[in-house]
Design a protein around this motif. Structure first.
Motif, PDB file in Angstrom:
ATOM      1  N   LEU A 105     -32.755  -4.879  13.759  1.00 29.29           N
ATOM      2  CA  LEU A 105     -33.291  -5.739  14.818  1.00 29.29           C
ATOM      3  C   LEU A 105     -33.446  -7.157  14.274  1.00 29.29           C
ATOM      4  CD1 LEU A 105     -34.469  -6.252  17.603  1.00 29.29           C
ATOM      5  CD2 LEU A 105     -36.688  -5.441  16.751  1.00 29.29           C
ATOM      6  N   LEU A 106     -32.686  -8.085  14.825  1.00 27.33           N
ATOM      7  CA  LEU A 106     -32.789  -9.491  14.461  1.00 27.33           C
ATOM      8  C   LEU A 106     -33.812 -10.144  15.380  1.00 27.33           C
ATOM      9  CD1 LEU A 106     -29.895  -8.553  13.490  1.00 27.33           C
ATOM     10  CD2 LEU A 106     -29.234 -10.949  13.667  1.00 27.33           C
ATOM     11  N   LYS A 107     -34.845 -10.718  14.798  1.00 30.20           N
ATOM     12  CA  LYS A 107     -35.920 -11.305  15.578  1.00 30.20           C
ATOM     13  C   LYS A 107     -35.724 -12.814  15.737  1.00 30.20           C
ATOM     14  CE  LYS A 107     -39.179  -9.599  16.840  1.00 30.20           C
ATOM     15  NZ  LYS A 107     -39.480  -9.002  18.179  1.00 30.20           N
ATOM     16  N   SER A 108     -35.867 -13.269  16.979  1.00 30.11           N
ATOM     17  CA  SER A 108     -35.838 -14.711  17.303  1.00 30.11           C
ATOM     18  C   SER A 108     -34.639 -15.411  16.676  1.00 30.11           C
ATOM     19  CB  SER A 108     -37.137 -15.377  16.843  1.00 30.11           C
ATOM     20  OG  SER A 108     -38.255 -14.804  17.481  1.00 30.11           O
ATOM     21  N   ALA A 109     -33.463 -14.920  16.994  1.00 30.66           N
ATOM     22  CA  ALA A 109     -32.223 -15.468  16.451  1.00 30.66           C
ATOM     23  C   ALA A 109     -31.570 -16.407  17.461  1.00 30.66           C
ATOM     24  CB  ALA A 109     -31.265 -14.342  16.093  1.00 30.66           C
ATOM     25  N   LYS A 110     -31.307 -17.637  17.046  1.00 33.48           N
ATOM     26  CA  LYS A 110     -30.577 -18.573  17.910  1.00 33.48           C
ATOM     27  C   LYS A 110     -29.091 -18.275  17.799  1.00 33.48           C
ATOM     28  CE  LYS A 110     -30.005 -23.411  19.212  1.00 33.48           C
ATOM     29  NZ  LYS A 110     -30.438 -24.807  18.990  1.00 33.48           N
ATOM     30  N   ILE A 111     -28.463 -17.969  18.923  1.00 33.74           N
ATOM     31  CA  ILE A 111     -27.079 -17.513  18.942  1.00 33.74           C
ATOM     32  C   ILE A 111     -26.126 -18.700  19.052  1.00 33.74           C
ATOM     33  CG2 ILE A 111     -25.384 -16.159  20.242  1.00 33.74           C
ATOM     34  CD1 ILE A 111     -27.784 -14.377  21.129  1.00 33.74           C
ATOM     35  N   GLN A 165     -28.935 -19.699  22.997  1.00 39.66           N
ATOM     36  CA  GLN A 165     -30.202 -19.075  23.380  1.00 39.66           C
ATOM     37  C   GLN A 165     -30.828 -18.367  22.174  1.00 39.66           C
ATOM     38  OE1 GLN A 165     -30.125 -16.733  27.038  1.00 39.66           O
ATOM     39  NE2 GLN A 165     -28.217 -17.734  27.664  1.00 39.66           N
ATOM     40  N   THR A 166     -32.149 -18.324  22.142  1.00 38.06           N
ATOM     41  CA  THR A 166     -32.871 -17.615  21.092  1.00 38.06           C
ATOM     42  C   THR A 166     -33.314 -16.253  21.616  1.00 38.06           C
ATOM     43  OG1 THR A 166     -33.646 -19.683  20.093  1.00 38.06           O
ATOM     44  CG2 THR A 166     -34.849 -17.672  19.535  1.00 38.06           C
ATOM     45  N   LYS A 167     -32.812 -15.196  20.984  1.00 36.13           N
ATOM     46  CA  LYS A 167     -33.034 -13.828  21.472  1.00 36.13           C
ATOM     47  C   LYS A 167     -33.305 -12.872  20.315  1.00 36.13           C
ATOM     48  CE  LYS A 167     -31.923 -14.506  25.914  1.00 36.13           C
ATOM     49  NZ  LYS A 167     -32.832 -14.193  27.046  1.00 36.13           N
ATOM     50  N   ASP A 168     -33.846 -11.718  20.650  1.00 36.97           N
ATOM     51  CA  ASP A 168     -33.869 -10.578  19.730  1.00 36.97           C
ATOM     52  C   ASP A 168     -32.575  -9.789  19.939  1.00 36.97           C
ATOM     53  OD1 ASP A 168     -36.358 -11.431  19.035  1.00 36.97           O
ATOM     54  OD2 ASP A 168     -37.418  -9.608  19.650  1.00 36.97           O
ATOM     55  N   ILE A 169     -31.961  -9.358  18.854  1.00 35.40           N
ATOM     56  CA  ILE A 169     -30.681  -8.651  18.934  1.00 35.40           C
ATOM     57  C   ILE A 169     -30.812  -7.302  18.235  1.00 35.40           C
ATOM     58  CG2 ILE A 169     -28.218  -8.724  18.374  1.00 35.40           C
ATOM     59  CD1 ILE A 169     -28.478 -11.790  18.176  1.00 35.40           C
ATOM     60  N   VAL A 225     -23.066  -1.374  16.561  1.00 33.43           N
ATOM     61  CA  VAL A 225     -22.757  -1.955  17.876  1.00 33.43           C
ATOM     62  C   VAL A 225     -23.992  -2.690  18.401  1.00 33.43           C
ATOM     63  CG1 VAL A 225     -22.120  -1.452  20.269  1.00 33.43           C
ATOM     64  CG2 VAL A 225     -21.081  -0.152  18.396  1.00 33.43           C
ATOM     65  N   ILE A 226     -23.768  -3.849  19.018  1.00 29.87           N
ATOM     66  CA  ILE A 226     -24.861  -4.596  19.644  1.00 29.87           C
ATOM     67  C   ILE A 226     -25.234  -3.891  20.951  1.00 29.87           C
ATOM     68  CG2 ILE A 226     -25.584  -6.804  20.651  1.00 29.87           C
ATOM     69  CD1 ILE A 226     -23.512  -8.155  18.811  1.00 29.87           C
ATOM     70  N   THR A 227     -26.440  -3.351  21.000  1.00 25.96           N
ATOM     71  CA  THR A 227     -26.834  -2.565  22.178  1.00 25.96           C
ATOM     72  C   THR A 227     -27.832  -3.284  23.081  1.00 25.96           C
ATOM     73  OG1 THR A 227     -28.554  -1.456  20.882  1.00 25.96           O
ATOM     74  CG2 THR A 227     -26.402  -0.359  21.047  1.00 25.96           C
ATOM     75  N   LYS A 228     -28.590  -4.234  22.518  1.00 25.38           N
ATOM     76  CA  LYS A 228     -29.548  -4.962  23.335  1.00 25.38           C
ATOM     77  C   LYS A 228     -29.657  -6.411  22.860  1.00 25.38           C
ATOM     78  CE  LYS A 228     -32.544  -0.998  24.454  1.00 25.38           C
ATOM     79  NZ  LYS A 228     -33.938  -0.451  24.357  1.00 25.38           N
ATOM     80  N   ILE A 229     -29.735  -7.327  23.816  1.00 26.60           N
ATOM     81  CA  ILE A 229     -30.026  -8.741  23.538  1.00 26.60           C
ATOM     82  C   ILE A 229     -31.072  -9.168  24.554  1.00 26.60           C
ATOM     83  CG2 ILE A 229     -29.118 -11.080  23.347  1.00 26.60           C
ATOM     84  CD1 ILE A 229     -26.370  -9.929  22.780  1.00 26.60           C
ATOM     85  N   GLU A 230     -32.309  -9.302  24.097  1.00 27.30           N
ATOM     86  CA  GLU A 230     -33.404  -9.582  25.026  1.00 27.30           C
ATOM     87  C   GLU A 230     -34.389 -10.573  24.403  1.00 27.30           C
ATOM     88  OE1 GLU A 230     -35.189  -5.936  26.306  1.00 27.30           O
ATOM     89  OE2 GLU A 230     -33.254  -5.004  26.841  1.00 27.30           O
ATOM     90  N   ASP A 231     -35.316 -11.034  25.217  1.00 27.08           N
ATOM     91  CA  ASP A 231     -36.310 -11.997  24.733  1.00 27.08           C
ATOM     92  C   ASP A 231     -37.207 -11.388  23.669  1.00 27.08           C
ATOM     93  OD1 ASP A 231     -35.391 -14.021  26.390  1.00 27.08           O
ATOM     94  OD2 ASP A 231     -36.742 -13.479  28.029  1.00 27.08           O
ATOM     95  N   SER A 232     -37.539 -10.115  23.830  1.00 26.97           N
ATOM     96  CA  SER A 232     -38.420  -9.471  22.855  1.00 26.97           C
ATOM     97  C   SER A 232     -38.117  -7.983  22.757  1.00 26.97           C
ATOM     98  CB  SER A 232     -39.892  -9.667  23.252  1.00 26.97           C
ATOM     99  OG  SER A 232     -40.750  -9.064  22.312  1.00 26.97           O
ATOM    100  N   LEU A 233     -37.828  -7.545  21.536  1.00 26.92           N
ATOM    101  CA  LEU A 233     -37.602  -6.128  21.248  1.00 26.92           C
ATOM    102  C   LEU A 233     -38.495  -5.730  20.079  1.00 26.92           C
ATOM    103  CD1 LEU A 233     -33.692  -6.201  21.478  1.00 26.92           C
ATOM    104  CD2 LEU A 233     -35.226  -5.091  23.111  1.00 26.92           C
TER     105      LEU A 233
END
Length: 416
Positions: free
Chosen positions: A5-11, A21-25, A31-39
């Motif tokens: 889980l990558l926290k607060s990553a600017k893509i 955008q800055t997201k949690d990945i 495989v990338i399964t989720k890209i959201e504001d907070s995970l």
């Protein structure tokens, strides 16, 4: 099932709908399964200050030492060095012992590398043993996985051989690499020919040696057709030759090595052998022209031109020292220092397309192929930042901007 889980990553990926955008990945089983504001949950949470993420870095010119020169670098340590430096893919030069000039030699290299850890594409030699006289097993090597053919930093002196190679490779869409130097004009000189190197007493290689070779190669390419890559451009006039060739519609790409957009021949005043590279460092006029050509897209790609050299051959008087500098560990920092984060991520990822290689994308259901970094961190590059077996870096002691945290490829994470 493993997960990161990558926290607060600017893509940084213009092809992604999440660009800038800055997201949690969340990465699960590669495989990338989720890209959201907070995970929240994962096996391993990767949280770094000012984390930025791009597609995995790629380089078009990396040399190791195995087989034959293991004292310089092994495949295993080379892979670790690349991954920790943010690189998940690169072209491997054929300057080994034996030279990579047969189908079996290409297959041997591929068998030594775990494709789940990194994507390494071998280059085959153009001529047998780099002899410049007899074409190697080009078609067979391409069938085995070679993506191009290159007598590493050895000019193709025979114009007719060059012509025949281009004509032959058209039948299977092979890519010919041609090192831009006329060996007869260059002679035994080791540095650039300019007022400064003449003043300090070093015999120089004139720009003409590079430009004449490029002009010849492009003229033959216009006659034969085919695909040509010219690595290691280093002069202003070379840029103009490439620009005109592209305007004609010729299938030609080119690269410039990072030292040639960072240093000039003035550095040779110290006679420090770390500055002994090929092509030689040129003048400020050339350096500025090369940087502008990178920005304008005339030059297709930058390369770190990673070339390990053991101390016995490098730590000598300038005239006796071998050429070469490692570059993987410092590559992102140098590009970021010169061009900024967004351009750096583009220059270090986009060149894959020039070699017909599979590209990646930061999006849902995509394979994880990611480089992690902080573009704002400033530091002085020192030996402690080097993972290679040899420490022959031209950038030692330089103030750089941008730190790599590591890379994710499939389901593995290598931390810097």
């Amino acid at each position: 099932m493993s997960s990161f889980l990558l926290k607060s990553a600017k893509i940084l990926d213009p092809e992604s709908s999440y660009h800038l955008q800055t997201k949690d990945i969340l990465v699960e089983d590669g495989v990338i399964t989720k890209i959201e504001d907070s995970l929240l949950n994962a096996d391993q949470i990767l949280s770094f200050k000012n984390l930025h993420v791009s597609c995995g870095f790629f380089d078009s010119s990396v040399s190791f030492g195995e087989p034959g020169f293991e004292e310089r670098e092994t495949l295993a340590n080379g892979v670790i060095t690349a991954r920790k430096s943010g690189f998940t893919s690169f072209l491997l030069n054929p300057n080994l012992n034996p030279v990579t000039d047969t189908n079996s030699a290409v297959k041997f290299l591929q068998q030594q590398i775990d494709p789940q850890l990194i994507d390494i594409k071998p280059l085959g030699a153009l001529t047998k043993g780099f002899d410049g006289k007899n074409l190697a097993e080009l078609y067979d090597m391409q069938m085995a996985g070679a993506v191009g053919f290159y007598d590493f930093k050895t000019p193709v002196a025979d114009a007719n051989l060059f012509k025949i190679a281009l004509q032959y490779m058209k039948s299977f869409e092979g890519l010919l690499f041609s090192y831009p130097q006329d060996k007869y004009i260059a002679g035994r000189a080791q540095v650039n020919e300019d007022e400064f190197t003449t003043y300090i007493g070093l015999k120089g290689i004139p720009n003409l040696a590079e430009e004449l070779q490029i002009a010849r190669d492009l003229y033959i390419l216009e006659y034969t057709g085919g695909k040509l890559h010219i690595p290691n451009l280093s002069t202003k006039a070379s840029v103009e030759l490439i620009k005109k060739a592209k305007a004609k519609g010729l299938q030609v790409t080119c690269s410039v090595a990072l030292p040639h957009v960072f240093f000039t021949s003035d550095m040779l005043e110290s006679f420090d052998s770390k500055y002994k590279i090929l092509p030689p460092l040129r003048t400020q006029k050339d350096t500025e022209a090369l940087k502008n050509a990178v920005k304008d897209g005339v030059i297709d790609m930058l390369t770190c031109d990673h070339e390990p050299m053991d101390e016995e051959h490098k730590a000598l008087e300038f005239e006796n020292a071998s050429y070469g500098s490692i570059g993987l560990e410092s590559a992102f920092s140098v590009v970021n220092t010169l061009f900024g984060a967004e351009k750096a991520s583009e220059l270090l990822t986009k060149p894959k397309t020039n070699f017909g290689l599979q590209t990646s994308k930061i999006d849902l259901k995509q394979r994880a192929d990611l480089s992690l970094f902080d573009p704002d961190s400033e530091y002085t590059f020192q030996k402690q930042h080097i993972f290679s077996k040899t420490k022959n870096s031209i950038f030692l002691g330089e103030s750089l901007k941008g730190k790599v945290f590591g890379s994710i490829y499939n389901d593995s994470f290598y931390e810097n």
